[in-house]
Design a protein around this motif. Structure first.
Motif, PDB file in Angstrom:
ATOM      1  N   LEU A 187       0.832  -1.203   0.000  1.00 19.19           N
ATOM      2  CA  LEU A 187       0.000   0.000   0.000  1.00 19.19           C
ATOM      3  C   LEU A 187       0.870   1.259   0.000  1.00 19.19           C
ATOM      4  CD1 LEU A 187      -2.811  -0.960   2.558  1.00 19.19           C
ATOM      5  CD2 LEU A 187      -2.968  -0.857   0.063  1.00 19.19           C
ATOM      6  N   GLU A 188       1.950   1.232   0.767  1.00 18.23           N
ATOM      7  CA  GLU A 188       2.849   2.385   0.810  1.00 18.23           C
ATOM      8  C   GLU A 188       3.485   2.635  -0.553  1.00 18.23           C
ATOM      9  OE1 GLU A 188       4.076   2.059   5.543  1.00 18.23           O
ATOM     10  OE2 GLU A 188       5.380   1.206   4.005  1.00 18.23           O
ATOM     11  N   ASP A 189       3.757   1.569  -1.284  1.00 13.11           N
ATOM     12  CA  ASP A 189       4.346   1.713  -2.612  1.00 13.11           C
ATOM     13  C   ASP A 189       3.375   2.367  -3.592  1.00 13.11           C
ATOM     14  OD1 ASP A 189       6.747   0.641  -1.861  1.00 13.11           O
ATOM     15  OD2 ASP A 189       6.300  -1.384  -2.583  1.00 13.11           O
ATOM     16  N   GLU A 190       2.081   2.220  -3.345  1.00 11.87           N
ATOM     17  CA  GLU A 190       1.069   2.787  -4.234  1.00 11.87           C
ATOM     18  C   GLU A 190       0.636   4.189  -3.817  1.00 11.87           C
ATOM     19  OE1 GLU A 190      -2.291   0.226  -4.646  1.00 11.87           O
ATOM     20  OE2 GLU A 190      -1.076  -1.591  -4.749  1.00 11.87           O
ATOM     21  N   MET A 229      12.869  -1.703   8.558  1.00  9.89           N
ATOM     22  CA  MET A 229      13.838  -0.869   7.860  1.00  9.89           C
ATOM     23  C   MET A 229      13.620  -0.910   6.342  1.00  9.89           C
ATOM     24  SD  MET A 229      15.498   0.586  10.266  1.00  9.89           S
ATOM     25  CE  MET A 229      14.025   0.433  11.308  1.00  9.89           C
ATOM     26  N   ALA A 230      13.164  -2.063   5.835  1.00 10.35           N
ATOM     27  CA  ALA A 230      12.934  -2.195   4.392  1.00 10.35           C
ATOM     28  C   ALA A 230      11.835  -1.254   3.914  1.00 10.35           C
ATOM     29  CB  ALA A 230      12.579  -3.642   4.048  1.00 10.35           C
ATOM     30  N   ARG A 231      10.904  -0.918   4.780  1.00 10.07           N
ATOM     31  CA  ARG A 231       9.801  -0.036   4.394  1.00 10.07           C
ATOM     32  C   ARG A 231      10.268   1.408   4.185  1.00 10.07           C
ATOM     33  NH1 ARG A 231       5.978  -0.469   9.055  1.00 10.07           N
ATOM     34  NH2 ARG A 231       5.007   1.320   8.027  1.00 10.07           N
ATOM     35  N   LYS A 232      11.473   1.728   4.619  1.00  7.31           N
ATOM     36  CA  LYS A 232      11.969   3.095   4.482  1.00  7.31           C
ATOM     37  C   LYS A 232      12.231   3.489   3.026  1.00  7.31           C
ATOM     38  CE  LYS A 232      14.112   3.743   9.023  1.00  7.31           C
ATOM     39  NZ  LYS A 232      13.663   5.117   9.281  1.00  7.31           N
ATOM     40  N   THR A 233      12.113   2.539   2.118  1.00  8.43           N
ATOM     41  CA  THR A 233      12.271   2.875   0.702  1.00  8.43           C
ATOM     42  C   THR A 233      11.218   3.879   0.249  1.00  8.43           C
ATOM     43  OG1 THR A 233      10.921   0.946   0.090  1.00  8.43           O
ATOM     44  CG2 THR A 233      13.322   0.661   0.113  1.00  8.43           C
ATOM     45  N   PHE A 236      10.804   6.685   1.325  1.00  9.90           N
ATOM     46  CA  PHE A 236      11.419   8.010   1.296  1.00  9.90           C
ATOM     47  C   PHE A 236      12.256   8.236   0.040  1.00  9.90           C
ATOM     48  CE2 PHE A 236      11.171   7.337   6.033  1.00  9.90           C
ATOM     49  CZ  PHE A 236      10.189   8.289   6.256  1.00  9.90           C
ATOM     50  N   ASP A 237      12.638   7.151  -0.606  1.00 10.99           N
ATOM     51  CA  ASP A 237      13.581   7.246  -1.727  1.00 10.99           C
ATOM     52  C   ASP A 237      12.949   7.099  -3.098  1.00 10.99           C
ATOM     53  OD1 ASP A 237      15.672   7.397   0.174  1.00 10.99           O
ATOM     54  OD2 ASP A 237      15.704   5.213   0.335  1.00 10.99           O
ATOM     55  N   ARG A 238      11.779   6.518  -3.169  1.00  9.40           N
ATOM     56  CA  ARG A 238      11.233   6.197  -4.489  1.00  9.40           C
ATOM     57  C   ARG A 238      10.788   7.448  -5.248  1.00  9.40           C
ATOM     58  NH1 ARG A 238       5.642   6.272  -4.517  1.00  9.40           N
ATOM     59  NH2 ARG A 238       4.538   5.983  -2.548  1.00  9.40           N
ATOM     60  N   VAL A 239      10.721   7.297  -6.553  1.00 10.77           N
ATOM     61  CA  VAL A 239      10.316   8.379  -7.459  1.00 10.77           C
ATOM     62  C   VAL A 239       9.119   7.887  -8.263  1.00 10.77           C
ATOM     63  CG1 VAL A 239      11.033   9.847  -9.372  1.00 10.77           C
ATOM     64  CG2 VAL A 239      12.686   9.244  -7.579  1.00 10.77           C
ATOM     65  N   GLU A 292      14.822  16.900   6.863  1.00  9.30           N
ATOM     66  CA  GLU A 292      15.480  17.717   5.842  1.00  9.30           C
ATOM     67  C   GLU A 292      14.986  17.386   4.441  1.00  9.30           C
ATOM     68  OE1 GLU A 292      19.647  17.207   6.249  1.00  9.30           O
ATOM     69  OE2 GLU A 292      19.799  18.294   8.157  1.00  9.30           O
ATOM     70  N   LEU A 293      14.361  16.208   4.262  1.00  9.17           N
ATOM     71  CA  LEU A 293      13.829  15.835   2.955  1.00  9.17           C
ATOM     72  C   LEU A 293      12.661  16.752   2.601  1.00  9.17           C
ATOM     73  CD1 LEU A 293      13.831  11.947   3.430  1.00  9.17           C
ATOM     74  CD2 LEU A 293      15.514  13.338   2.206  1.00  9.17           C
TER      75      LEU A 293
END
Length: 270
Positions: A92-95, A141-145, A147-150, A186-187
């Motif tokens: 769900l977070e990825d979507e 920790m894997a769910r922290k992606t 913050f990085d995805r585009v 800071e992001l």
């Protein structure tokens, strides 16, 4: 395993390793010696009782001349390593194009350092084994992606002041956790707000929750309690959570004021 999907993946991997080992004429102890693991570990992996680490699969692939067939299973195995509810939430977070979360008891999972998360899982009763703790920490920790995805989703948090003061894991763990909050803040697509304890008005006294606004316009809620967590999809209920989240964001310190507040707390920890 906690779910049949993960168990099926591990059974398949275990059968493949056993097949390649027997084809190579090796006993479990001999394969273990060749790849730097014990016989018990090889046996447990083949019986789907233990989750093999990527290093295990890489070494087994090389030792058994599997031509990359065992190593190729690393991605599926890594997903199986995480609890089902974590995998479902990560999907769900990825979507999501927007995520909002209110945390009342501890630092929100997406904001936690590994040390802080380890301390939380170590306090769980009935107690987890060390392997179970590591598994849950790795999943978190894997769910922290997110913050990085585009493209970048908008990610906002409202943290109760008490969550920033409670020293789970000790003072050094808390200090590093506060430093991490400042780093994440800071992001440009992340906003962290603090709900001061002295606020007289508070729209979310019923506890922690989160909102996920997905591509296509659908909005979901998510809540957790002592023994259960659930996704909320009924529009009237989601609307209530959306309204409450908007209100607590207005009642909390602004993002800029919140960072100043966290910096002040960090100074108190020196």
């Amino acid at each position: 395993m906690e779910d049949e999907e993960a168990a099926a993946v591990l059974r398949t991997v275990g059968r493949q390793i056993k097949m390649w080992r027997e084809a190579a004429g090796l006993k479990q102890a001999e394969l273990g010696s060749a790849i730097g693991y014990g016989e018990e570990m090889v046996s447990s992996v083949e019986r789907a009782r233990r989750v093999p680490k990527p290093d295990f699969l890489d070494r087994a692939d090389e030792a058994l001349a599997a031509g990359g067939k065992l190593a190729a299973m690393k991605e599926d195995v890594e997903r199986a390593r995480y609890p089902k509810k974590v995998r479902d939430l990560a999907k769900l977070e990825d979507e999501a194009v927007e995520l909002g979360a209110y945390a009342s008891l501890h630092i929100h999972g997406l904001l936690q350092t590994p040390e802080y998360a380890h301390a939380l899982f170590a306090m769980r009763r009935p107690a987890y084994t060390e392997e179970e703790i590591e598994r849950h920490v790795a999943a978190r920790m894997a769910r922290k992606t997110v913050f990085d995805r585009v493209p970048r989703p908008l990610v906002t948090f409202v943290q109760e002041e008490t969550t920033l003061r409670r020293p789970f894991g000790g003072r050094m763990v808390l200090r590093r956790q506060l430093e991490h909050l400042l780093e994440i803040a800071e992001l440009r697509h992340v906003e962290i707000q603090v709900m001061p304890t002295n606020r007289e008005d508070h729209a979310a006294v019923m506890g922690s929750f989160r909102l996920l606004k997905l591509r296509g316009g659908k909005v979901l809620g998510h809540t957790e309690s002592q023994l259960f967590d659930r996704v909320i999809s009924d529009p009237p209920d989601v609307q209530v959570l959306d309204m409450r989240y908007g209100m607590i964001r207005a009642q909390a310190l602004s993002p800029r004021e919140s960072l100043t507040f966290i910096e002040k707390l960090l100074g108190e920890e020196t």
